[in-house]
Design a protein around this motif. Structure first.
Motif, PDB file in Angstrom:
ATOM      1  N   ILE A  10       0.832  -1.206   0.000  1.00 18.52           N
ATOM      2  CA  ILE A  10       0.000   0.000   0.000  1.00 18.52           C
ATOM      3  C   ILE A  10       0.866   1.255   0.000  1.00 18.52           C
ATOM      4  CG2 ILE A  10      -1.649   1.378   1.367  1.00 18.52           C
ATOM      5  CD1 ILE A  10      -2.798  -1.375   2.349  1.00 18.52           C
ATOM      6  N   LEU A  11       1.912   1.270   0.822  1.00 20.14           N
ATOM      7  CA  LEU A  11       2.749   2.455   0.959  1.00 20.14           C
ATOM      8  C   LEU A  11       3.931   2.469  -0.001  1.00 20.14           C
ATOM      9  CD1 LEU A  11       2.752   2.828   4.849  1.00 20.14           C
ATOM     10  CD2 LEU A  11       1.381   4.082   3.166  1.00 20.14           C
ATOM     11  N   ASN A  12       4.004   1.466  -0.869  1.00 18.53           N
ATOM     12  CA  ASN A  12       5.042   1.400  -1.888  1.00 18.53           C
ATOM     13  C   ASN A  12       6.448   1.373  -1.279  1.00 18.53           C
ATOM     14  OD1 ASN A  12       5.653   1.106  -4.590  1.00 18.53           O
ATOM     15  ND2 ASN A  12       5.889   3.298  -4.924  1.00 18.53           N
ATOM     16  N   ILE A  13       6.619   0.554  -0.256  1.00 15.79           N
ATOM     17  CA  ILE A  13       7.900   0.408   0.421  1.00 15.79           C
ATOM     18  C   ILE A  13       8.627  -0.792  -0.175  1.00 15.79           C
ATOM     19  CG2 ILE A  13       9.010  -0.103   2.634  1.00 15.79           C
ATOM     20  CD1 ILE A  13       6.550   1.217   3.983  1.00 15.79           C
ATOM     21  N   PRO A  14       9.877  -0.626  -0.603  1.00 13.08           N
ATOM     22  CA  PRO A  14      10.621  -1.767  -1.155  1.00 13.08           C
ATOM     23  C   PRO A  14      10.777  -2.883  -0.128  1.00 13.08           C
ATOM     24  CG  PRO A  14      11.811   0.301  -1.484  1.00 13.08           C
ATOM     25  CD  PRO A  14      10.657   0.601  -0.578  1.00 13.08           C
ATOM     26  N   VAL A  15      10.755  -4.121  -0.607  1.00  8.94           N
ATOM     27  CA  VAL A  15      10.882  -5.290   0.266  1.00  8.94           C
ATOM     28  C   VAL A  15      12.074  -6.118  -0.201  1.00  8.94           C
ATOM     29  CG1 VAL A  15       9.809  -7.464   0.998  1.00  8.94           C
ATOM     30  CG2 VAL A  15       8.421  -5.384   0.767  1.00  8.94           C
ATOM     31  N   ILE A  16      12.923  -6.439   0.768  1.00 13.58           N
ATOM     32  CA  ILE A  16      14.021  -7.367   0.517  1.00 13.58           C
ATOM     33  C   ILE A  16      13.792  -8.545   1.459  1.00 13.58           C
ATOM     34  CG2 ILE A  16      16.507  -7.758   0.552  1.00 13.58           C
ATOM     35  CD1 ILE A  16      16.833  -4.668   0.304  1.00 13.58           C
ATOM     36  N   ALA A  17      13.642  -9.718   0.888  1.00 11.17           N
ATOM     37  CA  ALA A  17      13.422 -10.929   1.686  1.00 11.17           C
ATOM     38  C   ALA A  17      14.599 -11.868   1.476  1.00 11.17           C
ATOM     39  CB  ALA A  17      12.125 -11.608   1.262  1.00 11.17           C
ATOM     40  N   THR A  18      14.974 -12.546   2.535  1.00 14.08           N
ATOM     41  CA  THR A  18      16.029 -13.541   2.411  1.00 14.08           C
ATOM     42  C   THR A  18      15.543 -14.868   2.962  1.00 14.08           C
ATOM     43  OG1 THR A  18      17.015 -12.925   4.539  1.00 14.08           O
ATOM     44  CG2 THR A  18      17.928 -11.865   2.569  1.00 14.08           C
ATOM     45  N   GLU A  38       1.771  -9.089  -4.871  1.00 15.87           N
ATOM     46  CA  GLU A  38       0.902  -7.935  -4.655  1.00 15.87           C
ATOM     47  C   GLU A  38       1.678  -6.623  -4.547  1.00 15.87           C
ATOM     48  OE1 GLU A  38      -1.435  -8.673  -1.166  1.00 15.87           O
ATOM     49  OE2 GLU A  38      -2.037 -10.663  -1.859  1.00 15.87           O
ATOM     50  N   GLN A  39       2.996  -6.699  -4.435  1.00 16.45           N
ATOM     51  CA  GLN A  39       3.805  -5.507  -4.245  1.00 16.45           C
ATOM     52  C   GLN A  39       3.784  -4.614  -5.486  1.00 16.45           C
ATOM     53  OE1 GLN A  39       4.334  -5.610  -0.731  1.00 16.45           O
ATOM     54  NE2 GLN A  39       6.037  -4.420  -1.452  1.00 16.45           N
ATOM     55  N   LYS A  40       3.702  -3.296  -5.255  1.00 18.97           N
ATOM     56  CA  LYS A  40       3.821  -2.335  -6.347  1.00 18.97           C
ATOM     57  C   LYS A  40       5.275  -2.257  -6.802  1.00 18.97           C
ATOM     58  CE  LYS A  40       0.252   0.640  -4.419  1.00 18.97           C
ATOM     59  NZ  LYS A  40       0.028   1.923  -3.744  1.00 18.97           N
ATOM     60  N   THR A  41       6.183  -2.354  -5.838  1.00 18.75           N
ATOM     61  CA  THR A  41       7.606  -2.319  -6.146  1.00 18.75           C
ATOM     62  C   THR A  41       8.123  -3.748  -6.186  1.00 18.75           C
ATOM     63  OG1 THR A  41       8.134  -2.121  -3.798  1.00 18.75           O
ATOM     64  CG2 THR A  41       7.977  -0.073  -5.046  1.00 18.75           C
ATOM     65  N   PRO A  42       9.210  -3.978  -6.921  1.00 21.03           N
ATOM     66  CA  PRO A  42       9.736  -5.336  -6.987  1.00 21.03           C
ATOM     67  C   PRO A  42      10.172  -5.839  -5.610  1.00 21.03           C
ATOM     68  CG  PRO A  42      10.852  -3.889  -8.560  1.00 21.03           C
ATOM     69  CD  PRO A  42       9.978  -3.032  -7.707  1.00 21.03           C
TER      70      PRO A  42
END
Length: 171
Positions: A10-18, A38-42
């Motif tokens: 919703i807030l367009n915050i980048p996500v890094i998952a490991t 569902e993310q707007k950003t990759p």
């Protein structure tokens, strides 16, 4: 953690998952990985064997689209608070980043490890908070364009969040 991913979208915050050695321990659970679409950003998903997530593949992602010397505010969720979350947080703090640890977004296989790790990380300079608290801090004002979406999500997950915080607060 699922709510955190929805908020990030919703807030367009980048996500890094490991993942921690996915070949031996398995991939990210589907309840979380399904939310990545569902993310707007990759969403960057990186496998690692190091306990800290600040591996060579992650470091450039922190500076993507900004000056490489820029410091960030990083919100951490994850499992094994006393291992991976701790080592990642310490590495981020040493690099000068501001780190927010979501007390209701981290866990440990041994529940007694969690509060010890959170207390240590608070002493190290991390901000230990809750998902709802950081959420409204990110919004800043009810006039924020995403307030309604976020407010609805908070209402939808209120009981679940309340139960999690109550259980975690007893540790």
């Amino acid at each position: 953690m699922a709510t955190t991913k929805r908020i990030a979208s919703i807030l367009n915050i980048p996500v890094i998952a490991t993942t921690q050695n996915a070949a031996r321990l398995g991939d990210t659970v589907s309840e979380v990985s399904n939310l990545f679409s569902e993310q707007k950003t990759p969403v960057s998903v990186i496998d690692k064997t190091a306990f800290s997530m600040l591996v060579p593949e992650v470091t450039p992602l922190l500076s993507k689209g900004v000056e490489s010397s820029a410091k960030h505010s990083v919100i951490i969720t994850g499992i094994e608070t006393h291992i991976c979350v701790t080592q990642t947080t310490i590495d981020l703090l040493r690099q000068g980043h501001k780190v927010y640890l979501l007390a209701d977004g981290v866990s440990s296989c041994n529940e007694l490890e969690r509060p010890i790790a959170l207390a240590r990380l608070a002493r190290e300079g991390a901000v230990v908070t809750t998902s709802e608290s950081i959420l409204f801090e990110l919004l800043g004002d009810a006039k924020h364009p995403d307030f309604r979406a976020i407010s609805g999500l908070v209402k939808d997950t209120k009981e679940k969040t309340k139960g999690a915080v109550a259980s975690l607060g007893k540790l």
